[in-house]
Design a protein around this motif. Structure first.
Motif, PDB file in Angstrom:
ATOM      1  N   PRO A  95       0.806  -1.229   0.000  1.00  0.00           N
ATOM      2  CA  PRO A  95       0.000   0.000   0.000  1.00  0.00           C
ATOM      3  C   PRO A  95       0.833   1.270   0.000  1.00  0.00           C
ATOM      4  O   PRO A  95       0.335   2.343  -0.344  1.00  0.00           O
ATOM      5  CB  PRO A  95      -0.820  -0.124   1.282  1.00  0.00           C
ATOM      6  CG  PRO A  95      -0.010  -1.017   2.174  1.00  0.00           C
ATOM      7  CD  PRO A  95       0.680  -1.977   1.257  1.00  0.00           C
ATOM      8  N   ALA A  96       2.104   1.173   0.373  1.00  0.00           N
ATOM      9  CA  ALA A  96       2.953   2.359   0.473  1.00  0.00           C
ATOM     10  C   ALA A  96       3.585   2.685  -0.877  1.00  0.00           C
ATOM     11  O   ALA A  96       3.933   1.793  -1.649  1.00  0.00           O
ATOM     12  CB  ALA A  96       4.049   2.139   1.518  1.00  0.00           C
ATOM     13  N   MET A  97       3.753   3.960  -1.157  1.00  0.00           N
ATOM     14  CA  MET A  97       4.465   4.403  -2.348  1.00  0.00           C
ATOM     15  C   MET A  97       5.961   4.216  -2.123  1.00  0.00           C
ATOM     16  O   MET A  97       6.523   4.726  -1.157  1.00  0.00           O
ATOM     17  CB  MET A  97       4.165   5.880  -2.632  1.00  0.00           C
ATOM     18  CG  MET A  97       2.767   6.160  -3.152  1.00  0.00           C
ATOM     19  SD  MET A  97       2.482   5.567  -4.853  1.00  0.00           S
ATOM     20  CE  MET A  97       3.621   6.578  -5.798  1.00  0.00           C
TER      21      MET A  97
ATOM     22  N   VAL B 168       5.608   7.829  -9.650  1.00  0.00           N
ATOM     23  CA  VAL B 168       5.965   6.633 -10.403  1.00  0.00           C
ATOM     24  C   VAL B 168       5.422   6.729 -11.825  1.00  0.00           C
ATOM     25  O   VAL B 168       4.256   7.042 -12.040  1.00  0.00           O
ATOM     26  CB  VAL B 168       5.411   5.364  -9.725  1.00  0.00           C
ATOM     27  CG1 VAL B 168       5.547   4.144 -10.635  1.00  0.00           C
ATOM     28  CG2 VAL B 168       6.116   5.109  -8.403  1.00  0.00           C
ATOM     29  N   ILE B 169       6.311   6.464 -12.785  1.00  0.00           N
ATOM     30  CA  ILE B 169       5.900   6.179 -14.164  1.00  0.00           C
ATOM     31  C   ILE B 169       5.899   4.659 -14.282  1.00  0.00           C
ATOM     32  O   ILE B 169       6.943   4.034 -14.144  1.00  0.00           O
ATOM     33  CB  ILE B 169       6.880   6.796 -15.181  1.00  0.00           C
ATOM     34  CG1 ILE B 169       6.861   8.320 -15.088  1.00  0.00           C
ATOM     35  CG2 ILE B 169       6.519   6.348 -16.601  1.00  0.00           C
ATOM     36  CD1 ILE B 169       7.912   9.005 -15.952  1.00  0.00           C
ATOM     37  N   PRO B 170       4.740   4.031 -14.501  1.00  0.00           N
ATOM     38  CA  PRO B 170       4.667   2.569 -14.401  1.00  0.00           C
ATOM     39  C   PRO B 170       5.224   1.826 -15.612  1.00  0.00           C
ATOM     40  O   PRO B 170       5.590   2.429 -16.624  1.00  0.00           O
ATOM     41  CB  PRO B 170       3.169   2.309 -14.247  1.00  0.00           C
ATOM     42  CG  PRO B 170       2.523   3.449 -14.980  1.00  0.00           C
ATOM     43  CD  PRO B 170       3.424   4.634 -14.759  1.00  0.00           C
TER      44      PRO B 170
ATOM     45  N   ARG C  46      12.897   1.165  -9.431  1.00  0.00           N
ATOM     46  CA  ARG C  46      13.192   2.463 -10.024  1.00  0.00           C
ATOM     47  C   ARG C  46      11.871   3.222 -10.123  1.00  0.00           C
ATOM     48  O   ARG C  46      10.818   2.619 -10.310  1.00  0.00           O
ATOM     49  CB  ARG C  46      13.788   2.324 -11.432  1.00  0.00           C
ATOM     50  CG  ARG C  46      14.997   1.436 -11.520  1.00  0.00           C
ATOM     51  CD  ARG C  46      15.418   1.152 -12.967  1.00  0.00           C
ATOM     52  NE  ARG C  46      16.016   2.322 -13.589  1.00  0.00           N
ATOM     53  CZ  ARG C  46      15.437   3.091 -14.504  1.00  0.00           C
ATOM     54  NH1 ARG C  46      14.206   2.817 -14.911  1.00  0.00           N
ATOM     55  NH2 ARG C  46      16.072   4.114 -15.023  1.00  0.00           N
ATOM     56  N   PRO C  47      11.877   4.540 -10.046  1.00  0.00           N
ATOM     57  CA  PRO C  47      10.606   5.274 -10.084  1.00  0.00           C
ATOM     58  C   PRO C  47      10.002   5.422 -11.469  1.00  0.00           C
ATOM     59  O   PRO C  47       8.793   5.557 -11.608  1.00  0.00           O
ATOM     60  CB  PRO C  47      10.972   6.643  -9.506  1.00  0.00           C
ATOM     61  CG  PRO C  47      12.432   6.802  -9.789  1.00  0.00           C
ATOM     62  CD  PRO C  47      13.010   5.413  -9.716  1.00  0.00           C
TER      63      PRO C  47
ATOM     64  N   ILE D 282      12.931   6.500 -21.840  1.00  0.00           N
ATOM     65  CA  ILE D 282      13.421   5.942 -20.581  1.00  0.00           C
ATOM     66  C   ILE D 282      14.932   5.753 -20.697  1.00  0.00           C
ATOM     67  O   ILE D 282      15.441   5.368 -21.758  1.00  0.00           O
ATOM     68  CB  ILE D 282      12.735   4.599 -20.238  1.00  0.00           C
ATOM     69  CG1 ILE D 282      13.159   4.106 -18.852  1.00  0.00           C
ATOM     70  CG2 ILE D 282      13.004   3.541 -21.299  1.00  0.00           C
ATOM     71  CD1 ILE D 282      12.389   2.870 -18.367  1.00  0.00           C
ATOM     72  N   ALA D 283      15.632   6.071 -19.625  1.00  0.00           N
ATOM     73  CA  ALA D 283      17.067   5.805 -19.537  1.00  0.00           C
ATOM     74  C   ALA D 283      17.265   4.585 -18.650  1.00  0.00           C
ATOM     75  O   ALA D 283      16.728   4.519 -17.546  1.00  0.00           O
ATOM     76  CB  ALA D 283      17.810   7.010 -18.960  1.00  0.00           C
TER      77      ALA D 283
END
Length: 327
Positions: free
Chosen positions: A54-56, A61-63, A96-97, A105-106
């Protein structure tokens, strides 16, 4: 760049939005990929919804971990030969976020693999987690020539590839599916026998198929649902390769399994050691180049409709859900 993102967990339509994010730049050892298509996996929607936790893990975040596109730039220490190459991505948003649901994306160089010219970027975005999971599940079975392997979910994103790879490795595959249409597909993918789990008794059917000898290995998508049958399905010393479960707790028949010397092997594809992942890519790339593998049907949604794409995965879509990051 245009990207989808969320800053809290919950329903897709509530927390996902699309906006403009700063363009990433490749750091040392990284490549910059312009993403054409991004693949949506069950793990992506579970993470966004809060089922996994449940926690970020990160404030924003880019999923998505899977994607495909073209390398536009490289960081220090990376060969410029990569520039202009088509690739598919690995572990884009693992720990990774920022993942692949974006125009760019890198990623570390080790987290991309060549995408052959004969494959579309829609297919490339379907590879990642499913194909590597299937490859390792079959690899973990050891030598399969002449052995019998039972594949649960034999037409799913992972199971479809596992069925094909096991058959290519010389195994006689028994596929488990849930409808006549899926049973037909499992046969097309290389299953020698197919059992409709909703119409047939799996244990009785396996005993009939094997003349009472059972199977050498099971490749498992839902251990919680099927573990009670392992003792009846496996030969002495048989293996169960487990990559998924519909519940966090698994009950196993202790007596049957200890007497049968059954081996349970668990793994998560995100944590494959780098050397193992490299081996997988070395084995899979020629198969992809030669067009040996059949790939799942895709449904493509524009990035602007990413919430709908997530909802399709949650509803159990009979296709690989893909997001076109250019739309």
């Amino acid at each position: 760049m245009k990207a989808a993102h969320y800053s809290s967990k919950g329903l897709a339509r509530t927390v996902l939005s699309v906006g403009v994010e700063p363009d990433p730049a490749p750091e040392s050892g990284e490549v910059l990929v312009r993403i054409a298509h991004s693949g949506v996996n069950p793990s992506d929607v579970k993470s966004r919804s809060g089922i996994t936790s449940p926690a970020m893990e990160f404030p924003r975040v880019i999923p998505h971990s899977d994607g495909a596109g073209v390398i536009e730039a490289v960081g220090a220490g990376v060969s410029k030969d990569w520039i202009g190459q088509r690739v598919w991505t690995i572990n884009g948003q693992w720990r990774r976020p920022f993942g692949t649901a974006a125009e760019m994306i890198a990623l570390p160089e080790s987290q991309v693999a060549p995408l052959p010219d004969n494959l579309s970027t829609e297919t490339g975005a379907s590879l990642g987690i499913p194909l590597l999971t299937a490859w390792y599940a079959v690899h973990a079975c050891g030598g399969l020539l002449g052995k019998t392997v039972l594949v649960y979910g034999a037409t799913g994103a992972v199971g479809g590839y596992a069925t094909q790879l096991a058959a290519l490795s010389g195994a006689r595959v028994i596929g488990i599916a849930g409808s006549p249409e899926k049973c037909q597909l499992a046969s097309m993918l290389g299953a020698e026998w197919v059992i409709n789990r909703n119409e047939q008794d799996v244990v009785a059917s396996v005993r009939e198929i094997t003349s009472g000898n059972s199977v050498d290995a099971i490749i498992e998508v839902d251990a919680a649902a099927n573990a009670a049958k392992y003792g009846d399905l496996l030969k002495f010393g048989g293996d169960v390769i487990i990559y998924g479960s519909g519940a966090g707790l698994i009950e196993v028949p202790f007596r049957a399994m200890i007497v049968g010397f059954v081996n349970l092997r668990f793994f998560i594809v995100y944590n494959l050691p780098l050397a193992v992942r490299k081996l997988a890519i070395d084995v899979l790339t020629p198969l992809l180049e030669r067009g040996v593998l059949k790939h799942p049907q895709v449904e493509v949604f524009p990035l602007s409709e990413i919430a709908t794409a997530h909802e399709r995965v949650e509803s159990g879509a009979n296709a690989k859900i893909i997001v076109d990051t250019r739309l």
